[in-house]
Design an enzyme around this catalytic site. Structure first.
Site, PDB file in Angstrom:
ATOM      1  CE  LYS A 204      -4.324  -2.020   1.370  1.00  0.00           C
ATOM      2  NZ  LYS A 204      -5.335  -2.299   2.372  1.00  0.00           N
ATOM      3  NE  ARG A 239      -7.595  -8.257   0.436  1.00  0.00           N
ATOM      4  CZ  ARG A 239      -7.159  -7.483  -0.555  1.00  0.00           C
ATOM      5  NH1 ARG A 239      -6.138  -6.672  -0.374  1.00  0.00           N
ATOM      6  NH2 ARG A 239      -7.761  -7.506  -1.730  1.00  0.00           N
TER       7      ARG A 239
HETATM    8  N1  HH2 Z   1      -7.452  -3.868   0.987  1.00  0.00           N
HETATM    9  C1  HH2 Z   1      -7.839  -3.842  -0.318  1.00  0.00           C
HETATM   10  C2  HH2 Z   1      -8.923  -4.607  -0.734  1.00  0.00           C
HETATM   11  N2  HH2 Z   1      -9.601  -5.395   0.124  1.00  0.00           N
HETATM   12  N3  HH2 Z   1      -9.910  -6.252   2.307  1.00  0.00           N
HETATM   13  C3  HH2 Z   1      -9.551  -6.291   3.590  1.00  0.00           C
HETATM   14  N4  HH2 Z   1     -10.228  -7.081   4.461  1.00  0.00           N
HETATM   15  N5  HH2 Z   1      -8.506  -5.548   4.072  1.00  0.00           N
HETATM   16  C4  HH2 Z   1      -7.783  -4.717   3.268  1.00  0.00           C
HETATM   17  O1  HH2 Z   1      -6.867  -4.035   3.763  1.00  0.00           O
HETATM   18  C5  HH2 Z   1      -8.142  -4.652   1.872  1.00  0.00           C
HETATM   19  C6  HH2 Z   1      -9.237  -5.449   1.431  1.00  0.00           C
HETATM   20  C7  HH2 Z   1      -7.075  -2.991  -1.301  1.00  0.00           C
HETATM   21  O2  HH2 Z   1      -7.746  -2.720  -2.454  1.00  0.00           O
HETATM   22  P1  HH2 Z   1      -7.495  -2.997  -4.014  1.00  0.00           P
HETATM   23  O3  HH2 Z   1      -7.326  -1.673  -4.692  1.00  0.00           O
HETATM   24  O4  HH2 Z   1      -8.601  -3.844  -4.515  1.00  0.00           O
HETATM   25  O5  HH2 Z   1      -6.139  -3.661  -4.205  1.00  0.00           O
HETATM   26  P2  HH2 Z   1      -5.601  -5.066  -3.795  1.00  0.00           P
HETATM   27  O6  HH2 Z   1      -6.779  -5.968  -3.806  1.00  0.00           O
HETATM   28  O7  HH2 Z   1      -4.581  -5.362  -4.855  1.00  0.00           O
HETATM   29  O8  HH2 Z   1      -4.964  -4.928  -2.437  1.00  0.00           O
END
Ligand code: HH2
Length: 261
Positions: A204, A239
């Site tokens: 991130k 995650r």
């Molecule tokens: N971060 C993202 C998506 N889903 N779910 C949980 N439970 N915790 C998180 O920190 C979290 C999440 C980040 O979003 P995105 O832009 O979809 O990117 P990526 O899925 O590659 O991390």
């Protein structure tokens, strides 16, 4: 928890796995590398991302979840804020719902209660379109903990068993870089809420800030440091994009935790 984005626009791997065959190959690699859970997402939640309709999201995630279910025993979560997508994903074989909006869809509590599936409730301020506009808090950890306590209570009032609720402080979702770091440092205050805690810090942007402007593909060490701190401080699930490296870090931490002479 290994991340499987079947989206064209996720912040670190958008477009790489949006055809089912490639998605399956990537998932197989993560299972081999030791992932204990695969999180399938069909809508990016990166800051400023555009929302996707339910039908399109279902078209992206359901075939992949069905194919994963047919091939692997590993638990599968669906990363969605939409009750209709959650329902269809659970029917296709998903085991739990990762809801980054913590039940913003009024139909989500019933969908979860009816299915008996577990749910991850994550803290976010506003929506992905607005969440980075104001990242000031009086006490970020206290406010996130209070919001998560409220979300868990609402979920239980809607009939979701307490034992099926996991909580996530939402690293990067409406927080400043310092706020994200403080949430990690004070993670025990989130763990103290009494539900299994999930932490997603992998690649991130606050890590870019810490690491002198490192681009998204140069944040591995920062991601591993966050996973190590989170695991040590009591997170039950991290995650991550880089499963092989994270599994080795977490194994080492487990060994340290178990060490007695
Ligand atoms: N971060 C993202 C998506 N889903 N779910 C949980 N439970 N915790 C998180 O920190 C979290 C999440 C980040 O979003 P995105 O832009 O979809 O990117 P990526 O899925 O590659 O991390």
């Amino acid at each position: 928890m290994g991340i499987l984005n079947v989206t064209p626009d996720s912040f670190s791997d958008g477009g790489r796995f949006d055809d089912p065959e490639r998605a399956l190959r990537h998932a197989a690699g993560m299972v081999e590398d030791g992932a204990g859970l695969i999180d399938v997402g069909g809508e990016s939640t990166r800051p400023g991302s555009a929302p996707v309709g339910a039908e399109e999201e279902i078209r992206r995630v359901v075939p992949v979840i069905a194919a994963l279910r047919a091939r692997f025993d590993v638990p599968i979560s669906v990363d969605t804020v939409k009750a209709e997508v959650a329902r269809r994903a659970l029917e296709a074989g998903a085991d739990l719902v990762n809801d980054v909006s913590a039940l913003a869809d009024p139909a989500m509590p019933q969908a979860l209660a009816r299915s008996g599936a577990a749910a991850i409730l994550m803290h976010m301020r506003g929506t992905p379109a607005t969440m980075q506009l104001d990242t000031r808090y009086r006490d970020v950890v206290a406010e996130v903990a209070a919001a998560l306590r409220g979300a868990a209570r609402r979920a239980q009032e809607a009939g979701i068993a307490g034992a099926k609720i996991l909580l996530d402080p939402g690293i990067g979702f409406g927080k400043s870089p310092e706020g994200n770091l403080e949430l990690l440092r004070r993670l025990p205050e989130i763990v103290a809420l009494g539900h299994p805690v999930v932490v997603g810090a992998s690649r991130k942007s606050f890590l870019g800030a810490v690491l002198g402007g490192a681009p998204v593909d140069r944040r591995l060490e920062g991601s591993l440091a966050c996973a190590a701190v989170a695991a040590w401080l009591g997170a039950r699930i991290v995650r991550v994009h880089d499963v092989r490296e994270t599994v080795r870090v977490v194994r080492t931490i487990d060994a340290i935790r178990a060490a007695t002479v």
